[in-house]
Design an enzyme around this catalytic site. Structure first.
Site, PDB file in Angstrom:
ATOM      1  N   GLU A  72      -7.116  -3.414  -4.145  1.00 53.85           N
ATOM      2  CA  GLU A  72      -8.668  -3.053  -3.653  1.00 53.85           C
ATOM      3  C   GLU A  72      -9.070  -1.604  -4.211  1.00 53.85           C
ATOM      4  O   GLU A  72      -9.797  -1.724  -5.171  1.00 53.85           O
ATOM      5  CB  GLU A  72      -8.565  -3.192  -2.216  1.00 53.85           C
ATOM      6  CG  GLU A  72      -9.939  -3.022  -1.469  1.00 53.85           C
ATOM      7  CD  GLU A  72     -10.104  -3.385   0.010  1.00 53.85           C
ATOM      8  OE1 GLU A  72     -10.747  -4.275   0.509  1.00 53.85           O
ATOM      9  OE2 GLU A  72      -9.272  -2.373   0.557  1.00 53.85           O
ATOM     10  N   ASP A 129       0.651  -1.269   0.222  1.00 51.25           N
ATOM     11  CA  ASP A 129       0.110   0.060  -0.048  1.00 51.25           C
ATOM     12  C   ASP A 129       0.991   1.219   0.165  1.00 51.25           C
ATOM     13  O   ASP A 129       0.159   2.421   0.536  1.00 51.25           O
ATOM     14  CB  ASP A 129      -0.829   0.116   1.234  1.00 51.25           C
ATOM     15  CG  ASP A 129      -2.107  -0.881   1.218  1.00 51.25           C
ATOM     16  OD1 ASP A 129      -2.232  -1.681   0.174  1.00 51.25           O
ATOM     17  OD2 ASP A 129      -2.850  -1.073   2.068  1.00 51.25           O
ATOM     18  N   GLU A 156      -7.791   5.466  -4.579  1.00 50.23           N
ATOM     19  CA  GLU A 156      -6.728   5.846  -3.814  1.00 50.23           C
ATOM     20  C   GLU A 156      -5.402   5.678  -4.374  1.00 50.23           C
ATOM     21  O   GLU A 156      -4.446   6.467  -4.390  1.00 50.23           O
ATOM     22  CB  GLU A 156      -6.646   4.885  -2.426  1.00 50.23           C
ATOM     23  CG  GLU A 156      -7.550   5.343  -1.287  1.00 50.23           C
ATOM     24  CD  GLU A 156      -7.517   4.641   0.084  1.00 50.23           C
ATOM     25  OE1 GLU A 156      -7.256   5.125   0.945  1.00 50.23           O
ATOM     26  OE2 GLU A 156      -7.737   3.199  -0.318  1.00 50.23           O
ATOM     27  N   HIS A 215      -0.677   5.371   1.283  1.00 50.68           N
ATOM     28  CA  HIS A 215      -0.312   6.382   2.273  1.00 50.68           C
ATOM     29  C   HIS A 215       0.429   7.203   1.847  1.00 50.68           C
ATOM     30  O   HIS A 215       0.251   8.457   2.074  1.00 50.68           O
ATOM     31  CB  HIS A 215       0.534   5.285   3.197  1.00 50.68           C
ATOM     32  CG  HIS A 215       0.056   4.129   3.810  1.00 50.68           C
ATOM     33  ND1 HIS A 215       0.469   3.711   4.996  1.00 50.68           N
ATOM     34  CD2 HIS A 215      -0.550   2.991   3.291  1.00 50.68           C
ATOM     35  CE1 HIS A 215      -0.255   2.471   5.433  1.00 50.68           C
ATOM     36  NE2 HIS A 215      -0.856   2.046   4.220  1.00 50.68           N
TER      37      HIS A 215
END
Length: 734
Positions: free
Chosen positions: A544, A468, A548, A472
């Site tokens: 996912e 990820d 983002e 972040h």
């Protein structure tokens, strides 16, 4: 029938009403290959262009170095010469470098597994139901050296590139050029070696042409495989499931014959003698990506394109021929033959703007300003208590949104308070004074980890094992970009740290002294990001939240605007555009689509988690029934670029209609409702506005101010958004 078309893409179909073309050239009876390359010939790519993300100083800033206790050792699988440079952590071949290196990866059209000195090829079948679909790995053919068939030797990754990886089995004299999108698996046998080809099926027949350079293998599962060699080879069916050879050196190419179709066989014959050894993706200019394959042999190169490739292939910039009737099955949609060793892909340009593309009418300012004042006042009364890099990033990005909305509604009185808040909350992460966590540098793989993640693989959602990162860091870049915009002096002071954060996932260069791998998360063949990090998964990489991911590249482009960096603007905009079109292709499920099968398409309007070889309706944190979470995780954070991601109003209407019944479930969070109502506002502005006014809570990265900004910037009822908006900033700079 094949026809080479210069300067344009030509779709090749065989219909009686088409004008006559050049006659089809039958394949030679004995496909042949050139002599082995001379020592001065190299299997490596030529020097790449300079990186688009330029370091702000001669010596790039690095966060303090740490020795992670949770990262795996890369030296087990990577060749020693590769260990001196940063290594990929979210790549299409990542399983080959983790644990035992024996989980499969997907190379389109084959899933490939390496174990015990052998390489196994699977042309996967697919399983569909209403909750998920996946490709089934079956060991169709396994290739090894006969003398090492029981060896436990592991492979070595001797080279890799954007579109390829090379696996070596040194004691077996085998080297596999695994190039994504190749209808052939190519193996180089460096010295005379007896080979073994086994299968879990039964071999019905193994027959050759007169020159013994092509073999046809029929299995009892109705598969037909073709094997081509650069020189004669003697293949013998030794038992029910085993084929062996005498000593051989040279090139072997293996291909499935889809549907055992003779027309496909003629095409495979014709292109069997030209093979790719590596492939790279080159950023040639804004919103243009060029694939270049290094090839050997003779003739033209045949590769396979997935559906998004076919959308983006430029008719003006490349010399390719599309074989529309030459198709392989895939979970990503049909893979179609393309002849040519260079492709140019051009996504639709997107607007990277600080503010909404349509603006807000002045009579809506008052409501937004009222919420804005309360949200800004609350910044001081509710200090950040989390030490999680993800949730902390969401909170500072949320505050940064307030500053840009204040600019848009001309209420600048609150900006000093927001600026102070952002400085107070961002600086501790950049200067190392944050007590609960912080950024550190890992030299083993080459990248940023967190203090918590350096000793706990589960901390910060796996950030310490490179999970990820774009999520972040995207939130941090957004907040930093806004603060640099409203406080240029601060921006100049912390520019080195800002660029270090961006470089972690956005470096596109290949310099030997680089501190970060090339595009840590972005997959230049699939054209979207992966989030899995250094974790072995039987289904390959996964992602996912596409929104983002879009935020990460959008925020990088905003940082380019803040610093006047045209390269960063262009790179971030390009990757955001590709991520958006990939999300619309593979995550957004439209009624009537055939890619995912009737059952899954009927029950789903959006994928939960997309894997390399699986589509799941569930989320990491929620079951399939929580549809509001599925919608929300593909929308948050709510930004000006969100309207490009959801520019298909018809699909948005269907998605909201599919989601709304889930809101009646007990315990649905108000934050998730806010995202559903936001999309509803695209086609029902007034109805959504009333629902948003009645909310009593918001996602931790969202606010009432942001929701009202979104609704009031939707324009007139029924006025569909046109992709691209009214400003495309890179054009001004470029």
């Amino acid at each position: 029938m094949l026809k080479k078309i210069k300067r344009k893409v030509k779709i090749l179909i065989t219909k009686s009403f088409k004008k006559s073309r050049k006659p089809y050239k039958p394949p030679p009876s004995s496909p042949s290959f050139p002599s082995p390359p001379s020592p001065e010939e190299s299997d490596t790519m030529p020097p790449p262009p300079q990186p688009a993300l330029k370091p702000p100083t001669a010596t790039p800033f690095l966060f303090p170095q740490t020795q992670s206790t949770v990262l795996p050792d890369p030296s087990h699988f990577f060749s020693p010469n590769l260990l001196t440079t940063p290594l990929p952590t979210n790549s299409f071949f990542q399983n080959f470098a983790l644990k035992n290196g024996d989980q499969p990866e997907y190379f389109h059209p084959y899933q490939i597994k390496s174990s015990s000195s052998s390489l196994t090829i699977s042309y996967p079948s697919r399983f569909f139901n209403s909750a998920f679909l996946y490709q089934i790995f079956i060991a169709d053919l396994t290739i090894s050296a006969s003398q090492n068939s029981n060896s436990q030797e592991t492979h070595k990754i001797s080279s890799f590139n954007d579109l390829s990886v090379t696996l070596d089995f040194p004691s077996s004299n085998l080297r596999f050029f695994l190039v994504r999108g190749s209808p052939f698996v190519t193996c180089s046998v460096s010295s005379r070696t007896e080979l073994s080809i086994s299968t879990i099926h039964a071999v019905l027949s193994c027959s050759s042409n007169s020159s013994r350079t092509k073999y046809t293998i029929k299995l009892n599962n109705n598969q037909t495989w073709l094997i081509y060699t650069s020189s004669p080879i003697d293949l013998t069916s030794s038992s029910l499931s085993l084929i062996t050879s005498g000593g051989f050196s040279g090139i072997i190419r293996i291909a499935i014959l889809p549907d055992s179709d003779p027309q496909y066989e003629a095409t495979l014959d014709q292109f069997s003698s030209c093979y790719p050894v590596s492939g790279e993706a080159v950023f040639t200019k804004p919103f243009s990506l060029e694939y270049k394959w290094e090839k050997k042999g003779w003739g033209d190169l045949l590769m396979l394109a997935h559906p998004l490739h076919l959308q983006l292939l430029s008719g003006d910039d490349c010399d390719v021929t599309i074989l529309e009737d030459f198709k392989f099955k895939s979970i990503d949609g049909d893979l179609v033959g393309v002849v040519g060793d260079s492709w140019v892909l051009k996504p639709d340009p997107v607007s990277v703007t600080w503010h909404s593309t349509r603006g807000i009418k002045e009579d809506s300012y008052a409501e937004i300003i009222s919420a804005l004042r309360k949200d800004v006042e609350a910044l001081n009364s509710t200090p950040i208590t989390t030490t999680s890099s993800y949730f902390y990033g969401k909170l500072i990005a949320r505050a940064a949104r307030l500053a840009l909305i204040a600019e848009e509604v001309a209420y600048l009185d609150v900006i000093p308070a927001i600026r102070k808040y952002l400085k107070d909350t961002i600086e501790p992460w950049l200067d190392g004074s944050f007590s609960g966590n912080g950024f550190l540098y890992d030299r083993k793989w080459g990248g940023i980890v967190t203090k918590q993640g350096a000793t706990d693989s589960g901390a910060d959602f796996g950030f310490g094992i490179y999970n990820d990162h774009h999520y972040h860091l995207g939130y941090f870049l957004y907040a930093i970009s806004v603060l640099a915009k409203i406080d240029p002096a601060w921006g100049r002071k912390y520019r080195p740290q800002a660029y270090s954060l961006a470089a972690d996932f956005l470096s596109i260069g290949r310099r030997s002294n680089s501190h970060y791998p090339r595009l840590r998360c972005f997959d230049l063949y699939k054209l979207h990001s992966w989030a899995g990090g250094l974790t072995e998964f039987a289904d390959g990489r996964n992602q996912e939240s596409t929104s983002e991911a879009v935020n990460a590249y959008y925020s990088a482009a905003l940082m380019g605007l803040a610093y006047g960096d045209t390269h960063l603007v262009a790179t971030g905009s390009m990757l955001a555009a590709l991520e958006i079109q990939a999300a619309q292709t593979w995550w957004h499920v439209r009624e009537g689509d055939s890619m995912y099968g009737e059952d899954f398409t009927r029950e789903n309007r959006v994928v939960g988690v997309l894997w390399a070889t699986k589509r799941d309706s569930g989320l990491w944190f929620a079951p399939p029934e929580w549809r509001e979470c599925r919608l929300g995780i593909q929308l948050l954070p709510l930004l000006p670029i969100s309207e490009v991601l959801f520019s298909d109003v018809g699909f948005v209407r269907d998605l909201v209609k599919w989601t709304l019944p889930a809101l009646s479930r007990e315990g649905v969070g108000e934050g998730w409702k806010g995202f559903v109502y936001s999309l509803e506002g695209i086609y029902d502005k007034e109805g959504a506005l009333q629902k948003i006014r009645n909310l009593n809570g918001y996602d931790d990265g969202n606010s009432l101010t942001n929701l009202l900004w979104w609704i009031h910037s939707r324009g007139e009822e029924g006025n569909e958004f046109e992709a691209g908006g009214n400003v495309c900033w890179f054009r001004h700079y470029h």
